[in-house]
Enzyme design. Structure first.
Site, PDB file in Angstrom:
ATOM      1  N   TYR A 160       1.136  -0.858  -0.206  1.00 24.07           N
ATOM      2  CA  TYR A 160      -0.353   0.373  -0.475  1.00 24.07           C
ATOM      3  C   TYR A 160       0.960   1.103   0.160  1.00 24.07           C
ATOM      4  CZ  TYR A 160      -3.943   2.763   1.659  1.00 24.07           C
ATOM      5  OH  TYR A 160      -4.867   4.261   1.576  1.00 24.07           O
ATOM      6  N   LYS A 164       0.815   4.071  -3.258  1.00 21.18           N
ATOM      7  CA  LYS A 164       0.021   5.152  -3.217  1.00 21.18           C
ATOM      8  C   LYS A 164       1.367   6.225  -3.050  1.00 21.18           C
ATOM      9  CE  LYS A 164      -3.898   4.524  -2.296  1.00 21.18           C
ATOM     10  NZ  LYS A 164      -4.893   5.112  -2.946  1.00 21.18           N
TER      11      LYS A 164
END
Length: 253
Positions: A160, A164
């Site tokens: 993640y 991002k």
């Protein structure tokens, strides 16, 4: 130019933040097109309609390129060849027992899936829609990143964090490439927001996070919606390539 008649495509439209963004745009008069893997997206679209035909939902796996390209051109057809605003909100953050999955347990398949949804899908939609924005001399792209794109967040996984952060880099590159053509590209980096994804985190981790937030609470999805509406507006025309933190003060620059 008023927002009435303008169109917006929002991914992750059945989720807490995506639904709130869609609702905020619809209230401003946008025709909104929602994409989500969940079949709830159709019902969410109906619930947000203040007038017939204003909000449309479509079930799409944004991790599937063919489905995503087809959906982008569906939006263009439905909106008369125009997509004024693109909001890339769909994202996944796999958890294990309420916390991040440790490095040895992250499979290549999981890594690829996270990156396909969190960064490749926004790239594909930008590729398909931004040239049309540039031709018209107006467009707004808002990428929903995360505090994990700005700093280390213990409750977020490595995959993640990576995805991002990559989306934040994509934002800056596109802002530089298209800023002179009337198209702005910005990121919004939420901190802990009261959504279903947040509730999947272990309660002890949530309690520790809350203690670090100067505002003393978690954010509400509607607060993200209001910020996106502003970035989509004429008033934000000189904001380009920015990453706006909305996190109650847990991360400050």
């Amino acid at each position: 130019m008023t927002t009435s008649g303008r169109s917006a495509l929002v991914t992750g439209g059945a989720g807490g933040i995506g639904q709130a963004i869609a609702g905020s745009l619809a209230k401003e008069g946008y025709r909104v097109y929602l994409l989500d893997l969940s079949e709830r997206v159709v019902e969410v679209a109906r619930s947000l309609c203040s007038q017939p035909g204003q909000v449309h939902g479509r079930v799409v796996d944004v991790g599937d390129e063919a489905q995503l390209v087809d959906a982008a051109h569906w939006c263009l057809r439905q909106a008369g060849g125009v997509c004024d605003v693109l909001v890339n909100c769909a994202g996944i953050s796999p958890k294990g027992e309420g916390g991040p999955i440790p490095l040895p347990a992250i499979t290549t398949e999981q890594w690829d899936r996270v990156h396909r949804i969190n960064v490749t899908a926004p790239f594909i939609l930008c590729r398909e829609l931004m040239p049309f924005m540039a031709q018209r001399g107006f467009g707004r792209v808002v990428n929903i990143v995360s505090r994990a794109a700005r700093t280390y967040v213990p409750v977020s996984g490595l995959d993640y964090h990576s995805s991002k952060t990559a989306l934040l880099g994509l934002t800056r590159a596109l802002a530089g490439a298209y800023g002179g053509q009337g198209v702005t590209v910005n990121s919004v980096a939420p901190g802990r927001i009261a959504t279903a994804m947040a509730k999947a985190t272990h309660p002890a981790l949530l309690a520790d996070t809350l203690k670090m937030i100067p505002a003393g609470r978690f954010g509400e999805p509607a607060e993200i919606g209001g910020l996106v509406v502003f970035l989509a507006s004429e008033a934000a025309s000189y904001i380009n390539g920015a990453c706006i933190d909305i996190n109650g003060g847990i991360y400050m620059t």
